[in-house]
Design an enzyme around this catalytic site. Structure first.
Site, PDB file in Angstrom:
ATOM      1  N   ARG A 218       2.230  -3.488  -7.687  1.00 53.09           N
ATOM      2  CA  ARG A 218       0.825  -3.750  -8.018  1.00 53.09           C
ATOM      3  C   ARG A 218       0.680  -3.966  -9.524  1.00 53.09           C
ATOM      4  O   ARG A 218       1.052  -3.098 -10.302  1.00 53.09           O
ATOM      5  CB  ARG A 218      -0.022  -2.553  -7.579  1.00 53.09           C
ATOM      6  CG  ARG A 218      -1.510  -2.843  -7.674  1.00 53.09           C
ATOM      7  CD  ARG A 218      -2.278  -1.591  -7.425  1.00 53.09           C
ATOM      8  NE  ARG A 218      -2.181  -1.199  -6.035  1.00 53.09           N
ATOM      9  CZ  ARG A 218      -3.227  -1.048  -5.242  1.00 53.09           C
ATOM     10  NH1 ARG A 218      -4.424  -1.231  -5.693  1.00 53.09           N
ATOM     11  NH2 ARG A 218      -3.066  -0.681  -4.001  1.00 53.09           N
TER      12      ARG A 218
ATOM     13  N   ASP B  79       9.015   8.373  -1.079  1.00 55.76           N
ATOM     14  CA  ASP B  79       9.570   9.601  -1.679  1.00 55.76           C
ATOM     15  C   ASP B  79      10.154  10.502  -0.611  1.00 55.76           C
ATOM     16  O   ASP B  79      11.223  11.096  -0.794  1.00 55.76           O
ATOM     17  CB  ASP B  79       8.480  10.354  -2.442  1.00 55.76           C
ATOM     18  CG  ASP B  79       8.224   9.744  -3.805  1.00 55.76           C
ATOM     19  OD1 ASP B  79       9.065   8.952  -4.277  1.00 55.76           O
ATOM     20  OD2 ASP B  79       7.173  10.051  -4.401  1.00 55.76           O
TER      21      ASP B  79
ATOM     22  N   THR C 141      -4.432  -6.471 -12.992  1.00 55.98           N
ATOM     23  CA  THR C 141      -5.262  -7.135 -11.966  1.00 55.98           C
ATOM     24  C   THR C 141      -5.361  -6.301 -10.683  1.00 55.98           C
ATOM     25  O   THR C 141      -6.200  -6.580  -9.831  1.00 55.98           O
ATOM     26  CB  THR C 141      -4.644  -8.492 -11.587  1.00 55.98           C
ATOM     27  OG1 THR C 141      -3.369  -8.239 -10.971  1.00 55.98           O
ATOM     28  CG2 THR C 141      -4.471  -9.386 -12.793  1.00 55.98           C
TER      29      THR C 141
END
Ligand code: URA
Length: 209
Positions: free
Chosen positions: A104, A203, A108
């Site tokens: 990501r 994770d 933006t």
């Protein structure tokens, strides 16, 4: 509008309980995710076409059926999608596996593709995009958009847990894509985690926390 298929099979629900449990360690978490992915693959492939064939049994000839040469492709979204691939491949070993990596953009907030390697004949394959956690839907929407740009026509999305927000986003952006989930949870929290969810799937799969 794409349909949402939620699997209520007791084995899937049972295993999902232990996947969610914060006391489940990495090894067991990984094994359970793989097992649930395999059980989900059994359901997702329910509509595969069959062709008639014959085999000779030790007793006589049997008219029987085989899967009619449909080409499948799995596309895990890195990194958590990897945790479901081996389970699916146990049932569909001939499927080819492509990979899509997205991050990501901090400015933006849009998903940006940083890695992509797909089967060369991706246009001819029915694809299953794999992402265990359908949270905002941003990654799944971007991955499907990207695959369609590469010529993919028939795409399904497979997740362990979905938030209503993610389902809505995928249905709006890609109404032709059916979504297959083991559970639909309540909501997203302020950090974008699914509630109650299972935490960070990547994770927990890879022991990075
Ligand atoms: N990704 C995760 O791994 N977990 C969530 O709850 C949401 C996104």
């Amino acid at each position: 509008m794409g349909k949402v298929h939620s699997f209520d099979h007791p084995l899937i629900q049972h295993k999902l309980t232990y996947i969610r449990d914060e006391n489940t360690g990495t090894k067991e978490f990984r094994e359970l995710v793989e097992e649930v992915a395999m059980l989900m693959a059994y359901e997702i492939t329910r509509d595969l076409p069959l062709a008639e064939t014959t085999v000779k049994t030790p007793v006589s000839e049997a008219k029987t059926k085989v899967i009619a040469g449909k080409k499948l492709g799995l596309v895990p979204i890195l990194r958590a999608g990897l945790g479901m691939v081996d389970g699916i491949l146990r049932l569909i070993p001939a499927a080819k596996v492509g990979h899509v990596g997205l991050y990501r953009d901090p400015d933006t907030l849009q998903p940006v593709e940083y890695y992509c390697k797909l089967p060369t004949d991706v246009q001819e394959r029915d694809l299953i995009v794999i992402d265990p956690m359908l949270a905002t839907g941003g990654s799944a929407v971007a991955a499907v958009t990207f695959l369609k740009r590469q010529g993919a026509k028939n795409i399904k999305l497979m997740c362990l847990i979905a938030a209503p927000e993610g389902i809505h986003a995928v249905q709006q952006a890609h109404p032709d894509v059916d979504i297959f989930v083991a559970a639909i949870d309540e909501k997203l929290n302020d950090h974008g985690y699914i509630v109650p969810g299972l935490g960070d799937a990547g994770d927990r799969l890879f022991g990075t926390k």
